[in-house]
Write an enzyme that holds these catalytic residues in place. Structure first.
Site, PDB file in Angstrom:
ATOM      1  N   CYS A   1       2.150  -6.473  16.265  1.00  0.00           N
ATOM      2  CA  CYS A   1       3.519  -5.933  16.305  1.00  0.00           C
ATOM      3  C   CYS A   1       4.545  -7.037  16.497  1.00  0.00           C
ATOM      4  O   CYS A   1       5.739  -6.793  16.386  1.00  0.00           O
ATOM      5  CB  CYS A   1       3.687  -4.948  17.454  1.00  0.00           C
ATOM      6  SG  CYS A   1       2.661  -3.497  17.329  1.00  0.00           S
TER       7      CYS A   1
ATOM      8  N   CYS B   1       1.530  -8.236  21.691  1.00  0.00           N
ATOM      9  CA  CYS B   1       0.663  -7.817  20.581  1.00  0.00           C
ATOM     10  C   CYS B   1       1.047  -8.623  19.346  1.00  0.00           C
ATOM     11  O   CYS B   1       2.198  -8.552  18.888  1.00  0.00           O
ATOM     12  CB  CYS B   1       0.812  -6.326  20.296  1.00  0.00           C
ATOM     13  SG  CYS B   1      -0.054  -5.855  18.773  1.00  0.00           S
TER      14      CYS B   1
ATOM     15  N   HIS C   1      -2.275  -0.932  16.838  1.00  0.00           N
ATOM     16  CA  HIS C   1      -3.341  -1.823  16.375  1.00  0.00           C
ATOM     17  C   HIS C   1      -4.659  -1.632  17.108  1.00  0.00           C
ATOM     18  O   HIS C   1      -5.673  -2.196  16.698  1.00  0.00           O
ATOM     19  CB  HIS C   1      -2.873  -3.287  16.455  1.00  0.00           C
ATOM     20  CG  HIS C   1      -1.757  -3.574  15.502  1.00  0.00           C
ATOM     21  ND1 HIS C   1      -0.435  -3.414  15.832  1.00  0.00           N
ATOM     22  CD2 HIS C   1      -1.793  -3.927  14.197  1.00  0.00           C
ATOM     23  CE1 HIS C   1       0.309  -3.696  14.778  1.00  0.00           C
ATOM     24  NE2 HIS C   1      -0.479  -4.000  13.772  1.00  0.00           N
TER      25      HIS C   1
ATOM     26  N   LYS D   1      -3.172  -2.112   6.561  1.00  0.00           N
ATOM     27  CA  LYS D   1      -4.139  -3.131   6.154  1.00  0.00           C
ATOM     28  C   LYS D   1      -5.160  -3.346   7.257  1.00  0.00           C
ATOM     29  O   LYS D   1      -6.352  -3.475   7.012  1.00  0.00           O
ATOM     30  CB  LYS D   1      -3.367  -4.423   5.864  1.00  0.00           C
ATOM     31  CG  LYS D   1      -4.135  -5.682   6.143  1.00  0.00           C
ATOM     32  CD  LYS D   1      -4.314  -6.518   4.921  1.00  0.00           C
ATOM     33  CE  LYS D   1      -5.248  -7.656   5.181  1.00  0.00           C
ATOM     34  NZ  LYS D   1      -4.794  -8.945   5.058  1.00  0.00           N
TER      35      LYS D   1
ATOM     36  N   CYS E   1      -2.694  -1.689  22.352  1.00  0.00           N
ATOM     37  CA  CYS E   1      -1.535  -1.376  21.521  1.00  0.00           C
ATOM     38  C   CYS E   1      -1.823  -0.064  20.782  1.00  0.00           C
ATOM     39  O   CYS E   1      -2.871   0.078  20.160  1.00  0.00           O
ATOM     40  CB  CYS E   1      -1.317  -2.516  20.520  1.00  0.00           C
ATOM     41  SG  CYS E   1      -0.326  -2.004  19.115  1.00  0.00           S
TER      42      CYS E   1
ATOM     43  N   HIS F   1       0.845  -1.192   0.000  1.00  0.00           N
ATOM     44  CA  HIS F   1       0.000   0.000   0.000  1.00  0.00           C
ATOM     45  C   HIS F   1       0.880   1.241   0.000  1.00  0.00           C
ATOM     46  O   HIS F   1       2.106   1.146  -0.116  1.00  0.00           O
ATOM     47  CB  HIS F   1      -1.013  -0.047   1.151  1.00  0.00           C
ATOM     48  CG  HIS F   1      -0.415  -0.144   2.530  1.00  0.00           C
ATOM     49  ND1 HIS F   1       0.433   0.810   3.042  1.00  0.00           N
ATOM     50  CD2 HIS F   1      -0.541  -1.085   3.502  1.00  0.00           C
ATOM     51  CE1 HIS F   1       0.781   0.479   4.268  1.00  0.00           C
ATOM     52  NE2 HIS F   1       0.221  -0.684   4.561  1.00  0.00           N
TER      53      HIS F   1
ATOM     54  N   LYS G   1      -3.222   5.974  10.886  1.00  0.00           N
ATOM     55  CA  LYS G   1      -2.141   5.446  10.056  1.00  0.00           C
ATOM     56  C   LYS G   1      -2.749   4.556   8.968  1.00  0.00           C
ATOM     57  O   LYS G   1      -3.637   3.760   9.260  1.00  0.00           O
ATOM     58  CB  LYS G   1      -1.213   4.614  10.948  1.00  0.00           C
ATOM     59  CG  LYS G   1      -0.064   3.994  10.212  1.00  0.00           C
ATOM     60  CD  LYS G   1       0.709   3.055  11.131  1.00  0.00           C
ATOM     61  CE  LYS G   1       1.734   2.256  10.354  1.00  0.00           C
ATOM     62  NZ  LYS G   1       2.104   1.016  11.021  1.00  0.00           N
TER      63      LYS G   1
HETATM   64  N1  MSP Z   1       8.386  -6.903   8.772  1.00  0.00           N
HETATM   65  C1  MSP Z   1       8.556  -5.721   9.534  1.00  0.00           C
HETATM   66  C2  MSP Z   1       9.872  -5.049   9.197  1.00  0.00           C
HETATM   67  C3  MSP Z   1      11.091  -5.881   9.424  1.00  0.00           C
HETATM   68  S1  MSP Z   1      12.531  -5.042   8.903  1.00  0.00           S
HETATM   69  C4  MSP Z   1      13.772  -5.983   9.479  1.00  0.00           C
HETATM   70  C5  MSP Z   1       7.422  -4.745   9.251  1.00  0.00           C
HETATM   71  N2  MSP Z   1       6.781  -4.918   8.092  1.00  0.00           N
HETATM   72  S2  MSP Z   1       5.548  -4.000   7.583  1.00  0.00           S
HETATM   73  O1  MSP Z   1       5.053  -4.661   6.404  1.00  0.00           O
HETATM   74  O2  MSP Z   1       4.620  -3.750   8.625  1.00  0.00           O
HETATM   75  O3  MSP Z   1       6.206  -2.686   7.088  1.00  0.00           O
HETATM   76  C6  MSP Z   1       6.441  -1.600   7.950  1.00  0.00           C
HETATM   77  C7  MSP Z   1       7.055  -0.513   7.113  1.00  0.00           C
HETATM   78  O4  MSP Z   1       6.207  -0.216   5.993  1.00  0.00           O
HETATM   79  C8  MSP Z   1       7.215   0.827   7.826  1.00  0.00           C
HETATM   80  O5  MSP Z   1       8.363   0.913   8.604  1.00  0.00           O
HETATM   81  C9  MSP Z   1       7.271   1.738   6.625  1.00  0.00           C
HETATM   82  O6  MSP Z   1       8.495   1.580   5.977  1.00  0.00           O
HETATM   83  C10 MSP Z   1       6.173   1.167   5.759  1.00  0.00           C
HETATM   84  N3  MSP Z   1       4.852   1.637   6.169  1.00  0.00           N
HETATM   85  C11 MSP Z   1       3.756   0.849   6.391  1.00  0.00           C
HETATM   86  N4  MSP Z   1       2.694   1.654   6.689  1.00  0.00           N
HETATM   87  C12 MSP Z   1       3.074   2.948   6.673  1.00  0.00           C
HETATM   88  C13 MSP Z   1       2.389   4.176   6.751  1.00  0.00           C
HETATM   89  N5  MSP Z   1       1.101   4.266   6.987  1.00  0.00           N
HETATM   90  N6  MSP Z   1       3.106   5.299   6.542  1.00  0.00           N
HETATM   91  C14 MSP Z   1       4.420   5.269   6.201  1.00  0.00           C
HETATM   92  N7  MSP Z   1       5.085   4.130   6.094  1.00  0.00           N
HETATM   93  C15 MSP Z   1       4.487   2.950   6.479  1.00  0.00           C
HETATM   94  O7  MSP Z   1       7.198  -3.867  10.057  1.00  0.00           O
END
Ligand code: MSP
Length: 518
Positions: A130, A127, A147, A299, A144, A19, A296
């Site tokens: 997370c 959680c 979430h 999904k 959390c 996304h 934020k």
């Molecule tokens: N799998 C872990 C990361 C492990 S890295 C060793 C994870 N994955 S995630 O799919 O949840 O991705 C999180 C990352 O996606 C955030 O740190 C950011 O880079 C991006 N984002 C996801 N949602 C976001 C927003 N709403 N806004 C900005 N970036 C965000 O966490």
């Protein structure tokens, strides 16, 4: 030898399709990868997917699939999305890749042998979203903060990493390296975390509760905690893809994340590296959240913007431009279609798109598309002023990119676009054309503007690669790398050089504001 740089996005969880949030981080890293390459540096750009753990096991159960098959499917969607979007990654890693699994086990064994992993009992609020335990003080109304769900109480015997042993060393490292975590607000947040005891980190999950993970090399009743596994991707993939000189790339390792995963990257990861005897990464760059209606984008909240839809509707470069320009790196930004459409129309359709088509139209209208000569009689001070605007834009855009501020770099480049429009207004080529004696000056003005467009193509390449290539093609010229000496200003085209027919690079988006404001 060219300086080596290792640039990373997080490995994304495969419980959601890409996304806006994922796309932003990936596009920022892609922009910087293109920038560094353009500066003549040797880049290794890594992205990929995070496939183990509770969250994925539960997501696959919900779909009645086995986790491996499920992870495979979503990982493929991430990869093909980045391919379709033209993301210039050098390696796409999956935490289920064999080389990664083997290296995680190697690190676990090493840290265990060194006495930094012990067995003990632990109870805490966990959680699943997370994938981590929360201290009571971190919860908001018992929930959390991300979430908005109540963590589950979990108590069991597990293995722990002696993270606390490295707390002082981490603090000293952070103090000695003021640029380690940027922007500074996030550095201060981490300094704040380090004022309290960081404790030890639970790094295992009993197989009785979770089997979808990497088995511990020293106890087959357990799998590895997903964060301990996932963070290691930054090294495992680099060593796998660049076995001979991974250390040189590692010395230039820059991680890019959003603030949701600051703690694992600023506390878990550097202490893990210290325990494994590997130098800490060079820099951690942290951005804010994309939000919609104050929440934020994620999904779990269901307010999703899909990159492929945006690409389809408005073109990838328009979407890239909006993300890079609208979010001040480090701060939150709220996404509305209204803001998107307004910026697109103002900066792209009326701004650069209009400029390119105006210059090419005049070149065709007055000189059948052929660039004219400039000589001492036909050049003016204003030509040098415009040149100066580009020299400044380039210097400032480069400085901003070196500091991970793409929004500032674009602002600087758009000052040069504005300078071109001002130049056209002041030179009035359409009026000059009416005076036969001034026709050679009209030729010179258009030559200066073609030079400006060529320079613009060179500056835009990291941000909007398709547009940059398109402008260069229309001009019949190379855009050039930033590392090359700046193209000669004025007179860079041979007299008689034929440019392409004007084209609408960014057709105005005509949507009623009320309709898109929803
Ligand atoms: N799998 C872990 C990361 C492990 S890295 C060793 C994870 N994955 S995630 O799919 O949840 O991705 C999180 C990352 O996606 C955030 O740190 C950011 O880079 C991006 N984002 C996801 N949602 C976001 C927003 N709403 N806004 C900005 N970036 C965000 O966490």
């Amino acid at each position: 030898m060219a300086e080596k740089i290792h640039l990373t996005t997080p490995v994304y969880y495969v419980n959601a399709e890409p996304h806006l949030g994922h796309t932003y981080t990936t596009v920022v890293v892609d922009t910087l990868a293109r920038f560094h390459r353009s500066m003549g540096r040797d880049v290794f750009f890594l992205t990929g997917t995070d496939e183990h753990g509770d969250k994925i096991a539960r997501a696959s159960e919900a779909k009645n699939q086995d986790p491996k098959q499920y992870a495979e499917g979503v990982s493929r969607i991430f990869r093909s999305t980045w391919d379709t979007c033209g993301i210039s990654y050098d390696h796409f890693m999956r935490t289920t890749d064999d080389y990664h699994v083997a290296f995680v086990r190697e690190v676990l064994q090493k840290v265990h042998d060194a006495g930094d992993i012990y067995f003990g009992e632990y109870g805490g609020r966990y959680c699943v979203g997370c994938e981590r335990f929360y201290a009571d003080r971190e919860l908001v109304d018992g929930k959390c903060p991300d979430h908005k769900t109540e963590p589950e109480w979990i108590a069991e015997e597990n293995y722990f990493f002696r993270m606390s042993r490295y707390q002082d060393a981490l603090l000293a490292h952070l103090e000695a390296n003021p640029e380690l975590i940027t922007p500074v607000g996030y550095r201060n947040e981490v300094l704040g975390l380090l004022r309290e005891p960081i404790g030890d980190l639970c790094i295992s999950r009993p197989k009785s509760r979770l089997t979808w993970g990497i088995e511990l090399p020293f106890d087959d009743r357990y799998v590895c905690y997903v964060w301990f596994d996932a963070l290691i991707n930054y090294l495992s993939a680099l060593r796998h893809a660049r076995p001979d000189d991974w250390e040189a790339y590692w010395a230039g390792a820059h991680h890019f994340i959003a603030k949701d995963i600051l703690k694992p990257h600023s506390v878990f990861w550097p202490t893990m590296l210290m325990a494994a005897g590997i130098p800490v990464y060079r820099a951690l760059h942290v951005h804010g959240y994309w939000t919609m209606d104050e929440s934020k984008i994620s999904k779990s909240l269901g307010n999703v913007i899909r990159p492929l839809d945006m690409r389809e509707r408005f073109g990838m470069d328009g979407f890239r431009y909006f993300m890079l320009r609208d979010m001040a790196f480090g701060s939150d930004s709220s996404f509305t279609e209204k803001a998107f459409v307004e910026r697109f129309n103002a900066d792209l359709a009326n701004g650069i798109g209009n400029l390119v088509s105006r210059v090419l139209s005049m070149q065709h209208k007055y000189f059948e598309g052929r660039v004219q000569a400039i000589n001492e009689d036909t050049e003016r001070v204003a030509d040098h002023t415009l040149e100066q605007a580009f020299v400044e834009a380039e210097t400032r855009a480069i400085a901003a990119l070196e500091r991970t501020m793409p929004h500032v770099a674009l602002e600087e480049i758009w000052k040069a676009v504005a300078a071109c429009n001002k130049y056209i207004v002041e030179m009035e080529p359409f009026k000059l054309w009416k005076d036969d004696e001034q026709k050679p000056r009209v030729g010179a003005v258009l030559h200066v503007l073609c030079d400006a467009l060529r320079h613009l193509a060179r500056l835009l390449a990291p941000f909007m690669p398709e547009t940059s290539a398109k402008i260069a093609t229309l001009l019949g010229a190379e855009a050039g790398r930033l590392a090359d000496p700046a193209p000669p200003w004025r007179r860079s085209f041979c007299p008689g050089h034929l440019v392409g027919q004007p084209e609408r690079l960014f057709p105005r988006i005509e949507i009623e504001v009320d309709e898109v404001a929803k």
